[in-house]
Scaffold this motif. Sequence first.
Motif, mmCIF file in Angstrom:
data_model
loop_
_atom_site.group_PDB
_atom_site.id
_atom_site.type_symbol
_atom_site.label_atom_id
_atom_site.label_comp_id
_atom_site.label_asym_id
_atom_site.label_seq_id
_atom_site.Cartn_x
_atom_site.Cartn_y
_atom_site.Cartn_z
ATOM 1 N N THR A 103 0.824 5.328 0.360
ATOM 2 C CA THR A 103 -0.223 6.238 0.583
ATOM 3 C C THR A 103 0.796 7.873 0.686
ATOM 4 O O THR A 103 2.170 7.766 0.802
ATOM 5 C CB THR A 103 -0.870 6.287 1.814
ATOM 6 O OG1 THR A 103 0.133 5.993 2.896
ATOM 7 C CG2 THR A 103 -1.547 5.035 1.641
ATOM 8 N N ILE A 129 -9.213 2.315 4.863
ATOM 9 C CA ILE A 129 -8.737 1.135 4.475
ATOM 10 C C ILE A 129 -9.569 0.344 5.215
ATOM 11 O O ILE A 129 -9.655 0.042 6.317
ATOM 12 C CB ILE A 129 -7.216 0.914 4.788
ATOM 13 C CG1 ILE A 129 -6.306 1.856 4.164
ATOM 14 C CG2 ILE A 129 -6.953 -0.439 4.721
ATOM 15 C CD1 ILE A 129 -4.972 2.032 4.408
ATOM 16 N N ASP A 130 -10.429 -0.418 4.502
ATOM 17 C CA ASP A 130 -11.161 -1.486 5.081
ATOM 18 C C ASP A 130 -10.542 -2.766 5.288
ATOM 19 O O ASP A 130 -9.995 -3.593 4.536
ATOM 20 C CB ASP A 130 -12.428 -2.013 3.938
ATOM 21 C CG ASP A 130 -13.595 -2.811 4.639
ATOM 22 O OD1 ASP A 130 -13.167 -3.568 5.407
ATOM 23 O OD2 ASP A 130 -14.668 -2.797 3.971
ATOM 24 N N ILE A 131 -10.596 -3.156 6.598
ATOM 25 C CA ILE A 131 -9.688 -4.124 7.160
ATOM 26 C C ILE A 131 -10.206 -5.628 7.043
ATOM 27 O O ILE A 131 -9.273 -6.616 7.011
ATOM 28 C CB ILE A 131 -9.314 -4.001 8.739
ATOM 29 C CG1 ILE A 131 -10.330 -4.202 9.498
ATOM 30 C CG2 ILE A 131 -8.307 -2.950 8.714
ATOM 31 C CD1 ILE A 131 -10.336 -4.179 10.944
ATOM 32 N N TYR A 144 -8.121 2.933 9.566
ATOM 33 C CA TYR A 144 -8.556 1.655 9.333
ATOM 34 C C TYR A 144 -9.747 1.338 10.140
ATOM 35 O O TYR A 144 -9.922 1.576 11.471
ATOM 36 C CB TYR A 144 -7.407 0.863 9.991
ATOM 37 C CG TYR A 144 -6.021 0.838 9.662
ATOM 38 C CD1 TYR A 144 -5.489 -0.108 8.611
ATOM 39 C CD2 TYR A 144 -5.251 1.757 10.100
ATOM 40 C CE1 TYR A 144 -4.374 0.108 7.932
ATOM 41 C CE2 TYR A 144 -3.696 1.845 9.604
ATOM 42 C CZ TYR A 144 -3.417 0.936 8.543
ATOM 43 O OH TYR A 144 -2.025 1.087 8.030
ATOM 44 N N ARG A 168 -1.956 -4.884 10.365
ATOM 45 C CA ARG A 168 -1.345 -3.692 10.599
ATOM 46 C C ARG A 168 -1.966 -2.646 11.797
ATOM 47 O O ARG A 168 -1.416 -2.275 12.600
ATOM 48 C CB ARG A 168 -1.047 -2.768 9.519
ATOM 49 C CG ARG A 168 -0.300 -1.461 9.365
ATOM 50 C CD ARG A 168 1.006 -1.550 9.725
ATOM 51 N NE ARG A 168 1.599 -0.309 10.080
ATOM 52 C CZ ARG A 168 2.342 0.131 10.913
ATOM 53 N NH1 ARG A 168 2.551 -0.941 12.150
ATOM 54 N NH2 ARG A 168 2.695 1.218 11.103
ATOM 55 N N ALA A 169 -3.195 -2.730 11.470
ATOM 56 C CA ALA A 169 -4.008 -1.855 12.541
ATOM 57 C C ALA A 169 -3.825 -2.500 13.843
ATOM 58 O O ALA A 169 -3.739 -1.770 14.705
ATOM 59 C CB ALA A 169 -5.699 -1.981 12.192
ATOM 60 N N ILE A 178 -4.665 8.179 7.753
ATOM 61 C CA ILE A 178 -4.925 6.901 7.367
ATOM 62 C C ILE A 178 -5.884 6.273 8.442
ATOM 63 O O ILE A 178 -5.777 6.494 9.584
ATOM 64 C CB ILE A 178 -4.036 6.081 7.110
ATOM 65 C CG1 ILE A 178 -2.880 6.683 6.160
ATOM 66 C CG2 ILE A 178 -4.242 4.707 6.731
ATOM 67 C CD1 ILE A 178 -1.578 6.010 6.118
ATOM 68 N N MET A 192 0.720 -1.029 -0.097
ATOM 69 C CA MET A 192 -0.088 0.133 0.006
ATOM 70 C C MET A 192 0.923 1.231 0.035
ATOM 71 O O MET A 192 1.595 1.470 0.826
ATOM 72 C CB MET A 192 -0.997 -0.078 1.272
ATOM 73 C CG MET A 192 -1.772 1.156 1.375
ATOM 74 S SD MET A 192 -2.621 1.422 2.845
ATOM 75 C CE MET A 192 -1.492 1.299 4.482
ATOM 76 N N ALA A 228 -3.733 -5.225 6.056
ATOM 77 C CA ALA A 228 -3.977 -4.015 6.698
ATOM 78 C C ALA A 228 -4.645 -4.537 8.264
ATOM 79 O O ALA A 228 -4.681 -3.584 9.119
ATOM 80 C CB ALA A 228 -5.344 -3.099 5.823
ATOM 81 N N SER A 229 -5.321 -5.363 8.213
ATOM 82 C CA SER A 229 -5.903 -5.786 9.355
ATOM 83 C C SER A 229 -4.952 -6.027 10.715
ATOM 84 O O SER A 229 -4.881 -5.852 11.688
ATOM 85 C CB SER A 229 -6.731 -6.887 9.366
ATOM 86 O OG SER A 229 -7.485 -7.616 10.499
ATOM 87 N N ASP A 244 -8.756 -6.392 3.329
ATOM 88 C CA ASP A 244 -7.315 -6.402 3.194
ATOM 89 C C ASP A 244 -6.605 -6.988 4.520
ATOM 90 O O ASP A 244 -6.595 -6.211 5.550
ATOM 91 C CB ASP A 244 -6.657 -4.934 3.098
ATOM 92 C CG ASP A 244 -5.196 -4.778 2.670
ATOM 93 O OD1 ASP A 244 -4.430 -5.941 3.352
ATOM 94 O OD2 ASP A 244 -4.790 -3.856 2.377
#
Length: 85
Positions: free
Chosen positions: A3, A36-38, A11, A47-48, A9, A1, A44-45, A41
């Motif tokens: 940005t 960002i829809d976790i 999540y 990472r959040a 940002i 990703m 991303a989940s 992704d």
Amino acid sequence: MTTDANAIIMYGTGWCGDCTRSKAALRRLGEDFVYIDIEADDAASVRAQEISGAKRIPVIVFPDGEHLVEPSELALRTKVLELRA
């Protein structure tokens, strides 16, 4: 990703009431942000969760490197105004 380093940002997920509230607050404040829809992704989940230290959303990361987790509207407004100063 990839940005913009100056981007806020967020999540979150579509079903999360706190995410909906935080998105609306950022829009009212006139802030551009990357959402960002976790659920869409897995990375991303992860990472959040790494950022927040728990499975809680929304996780909002600011250009100064700070983050808020499940912020109140007041906390979010305060942070945005701090960034503008």
